[in-house]
Design an enzyme around this catalytic site. Structure first.
Site, PDB file in Angstrom:
ATOM      1  N   ASN A  90     -53.606  22.681  19.683  1.00 24.73           N
ATOM      2  CA  ASN A  90     -53.820  23.010  21.258  1.00 24.73           C
ATOM      3  C   ASN A  90     -52.933  23.829  22.223  1.00 24.73           C
ATOM      4  OD1 ASN A  90     -55.270  22.030  24.058  1.00 24.73           O
ATOM      5  ND2 ASN A  90     -53.030  21.320  24.066  1.00 24.73           N
ATOM      6  N   TYR A 155     -52.622  37.473  24.651  1.00 27.46           N
ATOM      7  CA  TYR A 155     -53.534  36.089  24.287  1.00 27.46           C
ATOM      8  C   TYR A 155     -54.701  36.504  23.727  1.00 27.46           C
ATOM      9  CZ  TYR A 155     -55.325  31.761  26.365  1.00 27.46           C
ATOM     10  OH  TYR A 155     -56.048  30.607  26.634  1.00 27.46           O
ATOM     11  N   ALA A 156     -55.380  37.387  24.128  1.00 28.43           N
ATOM     12  CA  ALA A 156     -56.662  37.602  23.405  1.00 28.43           C
ATOM     13  C   ALA A 156     -56.370  37.656  21.663  1.00 28.43           C
ATOM     14  CB  ALA A 156     -57.495  38.898  24.020  1.00 28.43           C
ATOM     15  N   ALA A 157     -55.482  38.518  21.418  1.00 26.40           N
ATOM     16  CA  ALA A 157     -54.999  38.929  20.041  1.00 26.40           C
ATOM     17  C   ALA A 157     -54.724  37.608  19.493  1.00 26.40           C
ATOM     18  CB  ALA A 157     -53.972  39.977  19.946  1.00 26.40           C
ATOM     19  N   ILE A 188     -61.750  26.979  32.181  1.00 26.53           N
ATOM     20  CA  ILE A 188     -61.598  25.632  32.334  1.00 26.53           C
ATOM     21  C   ILE A 188     -60.436  25.201  33.586  1.00 26.53           C
ATOM     22  CG2 ILE A 188     -61.226  23.469  31.225  1.00 26.53           C
ATOM     23  CD1 ILE A 188     -63.548  25.079  30.022  1.00 26.53           C
TER      24      ILE A 188
HETATM   25  P1  NAD Z   1     -51.844  23.846  30.002  1.00 26.19           P
HETATM   26  O1  NAD Z   1     -50.871  24.994  30.381  1.00 26.19           O
HETATM   27  O2  NAD Z   1     -52.155  22.824  31.001  1.00 26.19           O
HETATM   28  O3  NAD Z   1     -51.164  22.867  28.747  1.00 26.19           O
HETATM   29  C1  NAD Z   1     -50.704  23.278  27.772  1.00 26.19           C
HETATM   30  C2  NAD Z   1     -49.658  22.187  27.191  1.00 26.19           C
HETATM   31  O4  NAD Z   1     -48.999  22.829  26.011  1.00 26.19           O
HETATM   32  C3  NAD Z   1     -48.468  21.895  28.272  1.00 26.19           C
HETATM   33  O5  NAD Z   1     -48.459  20.325  27.994  1.00 26.19           O
HETATM   34  C4  NAD Z   1     -47.498  22.459  27.569  1.00 26.19           C
HETATM   35  O6  NAD Z   1     -46.165  21.835  27.901  1.00 26.19           O
HETATM   36  C5  NAD Z   1     -47.580  22.656  26.178  1.00 26.19           C
HETATM   37  N1  NAD Z   1     -46.835  23.504  25.316  1.00 26.19           N
HETATM   38  C6  NAD Z   1     -46.563  24.938  25.660  1.00 26.19           C
HETATM   39  N2  NAD Z   1     -45.845  25.482  24.850  1.00 26.19           N
HETATM   40  C7  NAD Z   1     -45.611  24.610  23.948  1.00 26.19           C
HETATM   41  C8  NAD Z   1     -44.788  24.587  22.775  1.00 26.19           C
HETATM   42  N3  NAD Z   1     -44.078  25.875  22.590  1.00 26.19           N
HETATM   43  N4  NAD Z   1     -44.983  23.515  22.023  1.00 26.19           N
HETATM   44  C9  NAD Z   1     -45.515  22.419  22.399  1.00 26.19           C
HETATM   45  N5  NAD Z   1     -46.253  22.165  23.650  1.00 26.19           N
HETATM   46  C10 NAD Z   1     -46.269  23.371  24.101  1.00 26.19           C
HETATM   47  O7  NAD Z   1     -53.030  24.696  29.278  1.00 26.19           O
HETATM   48  P2  NAD Z   1     -54.644  23.948  28.953  1.00 26.19           P
HETATM   49  O8  NAD Z   1     -55.421  24.990  30.148  1.00 26.19           O
HETATM   50  O9  NAD Z   1     -54.514  22.732  29.087  1.00 26.19           O
HETATM   51  O10 NAD Z   1     -54.703  24.774  27.671  1.00 26.19           O
HETATM   52  C11 NAD Z   1     -54.829  24.322  26.347  1.00 26.19           C
HETATM   53  C12 NAD Z   1     -55.222  24.994  25.305  1.00 26.19           C
HETATM   54  O11 NAD Z   1     -56.637  25.487  25.682  1.00 26.19           O
HETATM   55  C13 NAD Z   1     -54.520  26.261  25.110  1.00 26.19           C
HETATM   56  O12 NAD Z   1     -54.294  26.703  23.882  1.00 26.19           O
HETATM   57  C14 NAD Z   1     -55.146  27.283  25.974  1.00 26.19           C
HETATM   58  O13 NAD Z   1     -54.813  28.655  25.577  1.00 26.19           O
HETATM   59  C15 NAD Z   1     -56.607  26.986  25.603  1.00 26.19           C
HETATM   60  N6  NAD Z   1     -57.668  27.455  26.610  1.00 26.19           N
HETATM   61  C16 NAD Z   1     -57.492  27.163  28.140  1.00 26.19           C
HETATM   62  C17 NAD Z   1     -58.427  27.530  28.898  1.00 26.19           C
HETATM   63  C18 NAD Z   1     -58.349  27.263  30.288  1.00 26.19           C
HETATM   64  O14 NAD Z   1     -59.380  27.821  30.916  1.00 26.19           O
HETATM   65  N7  NAD Z   1     -57.767  26.362  30.883  1.00 26.19           N
HETATM   66  C19 NAD Z   1     -59.573  28.483  28.375  1.00 26.19           C
HETATM   67  C20 NAD Z   1     -59.412  28.803  27.135  1.00 26.19           C
HETATM   68  C21 NAD Z   1     -58.431  28.328  26.296  1.00 26.19           C
END
Ligand code: NAD
Length: 246
Positions: A90, A155-157, A188
């Site tokens: 995640n 990010y897309a890649a 989201i």
């Molecule tokens: P967020 O930024 O709220 O949470 C991400 C979490 O990952 C944070 O707790 C952060 O500290 C942790 N993190 C960041 N870098 C890290 C690392 N190097 N090692 C360990 N932990 C790390 O993001 P989110 O919105 O909860 O997104 C979660 C996942 O869902 C991500 O992979 C994101 O790309 C994907 N995503 C999110 C959305 C959206 O709209 N929010 C849409 C599509 C995909």
């Protein structure tokens, strides 16, 4: 209880979608080991909320982009929990910018944290799952990994790479009872997207047929389906969770 007695390892679960997934699986009886970049107050609060559901839970500080730290975390989780039945990749970041203005650092950071991390943990957990002849691996992709997005080439890649990684893993490890899938959330409402300017957020909502952002819990429900035996014949797939945005 869909996951009673099982153990999940979730990366970057201190907040946002990862935290929602952790709580959703915990409510189904799953023990939760999770990582985040540091043991901040927010991360420890998530650990306390998980423990309050009555399951076993532990937070680990680790940079998901580090191959060596991934090996070490999996060793520690195995020693503490005995097994890992479910892996959720995640952890993710954005470092947005138009292609011609994107620095090498922006590119490398996003590919490392989003894509390499998923390889690191899949690689570290696979031997345990192979021995158990079962396991479910779920990785967070994104609709932009399917369609592309201006300002998010990195990010897309990374997210397209995650889809290919899960499809390949499903084909390599399927014969040993291991499933691998990706979910592709759209827009989201989390701290990641709250950082976007209001006009960008409004324009997303206008493009979504359901006319609203999704919630972290709505992503977590699909991850629960993929983690549980309800999806026992589903592998190598990418499921969009996007209100028909894509
Ligand atoms: P967020 O930024 O709220 O949470 C991400 C979490 O990952 C944070 O707790 C952060 O500290 C942790 N993190 C960041 N870098 C890290 C690392 N190097 N090692 C360990 N932990 C790390 O993001 P989110 O919105 O909860 O997104 C979660 C996942 O869902 C991500 O992979 C994101 O790309 C994907 N995503 C999110 C959305 C959206 O709209 N929010 C849409 C599509 C995909």
């Amino acid at each position: 209880m869909l996951l009673e007695g099982r153990t999940a390892l979730i990366t970057g679960a201190g907040r946002g979608i990862g935290r929602a997934i952790a709580l959703c699986l915990a409510r189904e009886g799953c023990n939760i080991a999770f990582t985040d970049i540091a043991l901040s107050e927010q991360v420890l609060a998530t650990e306390a909320d998980l423990l309050a559901t009555g399951i076993k839970a532990k937070a680990y500080a680790a940079d998901a982009s580090s191959f060596d730290e991934a090996q070490s975390i999996v060793e520690q989780v195995k020693a503490e929990f005995g097994t890992i039945d479910i892996l959720v990749n995640n952890a993710g970041i954005t470092r947005d910018g138009l292609l011609l203005r994107m620095s090498e650092q922006q590119w490398d950071d996003v590919i490392r944290v989003n894509l390499k991390s998923a390889f690191n943990y899949t690689h570290a957990v696979a031997p345990l799952m192979l021995r158990a002849r079962k396991g479910s691996i779920i990785s967070l992709a994104s609709v932009v990994g399917l369609a592309g997005n201006p300002g998010q080439a990195n990010y897309a890649a990374s997210k397209a790479g995650i889809i290919a990684l899960m499809k390949s893993t499903a084909k390599e490890l399927g014969a040993r009872g291991i499933r691998a899938n990706a979910v592709a959330p759209g827009y989201i409402d989390t701290e990641m997207t709250q950082a976007l300017p209001q006009e960008v957020r409004d324009s997303f909502v206008q493009r979504i047929p359901l006319h609203r952002a999704g919630t972290a819990d709505e992503v977590a429900q699909v991850v629960l389906f993929l983690a549980s035996d309800m999806s026992s014949y589903v592998t190598g797939q990418v499921i969009a969770i996007d209100g028909a945005m894509s």
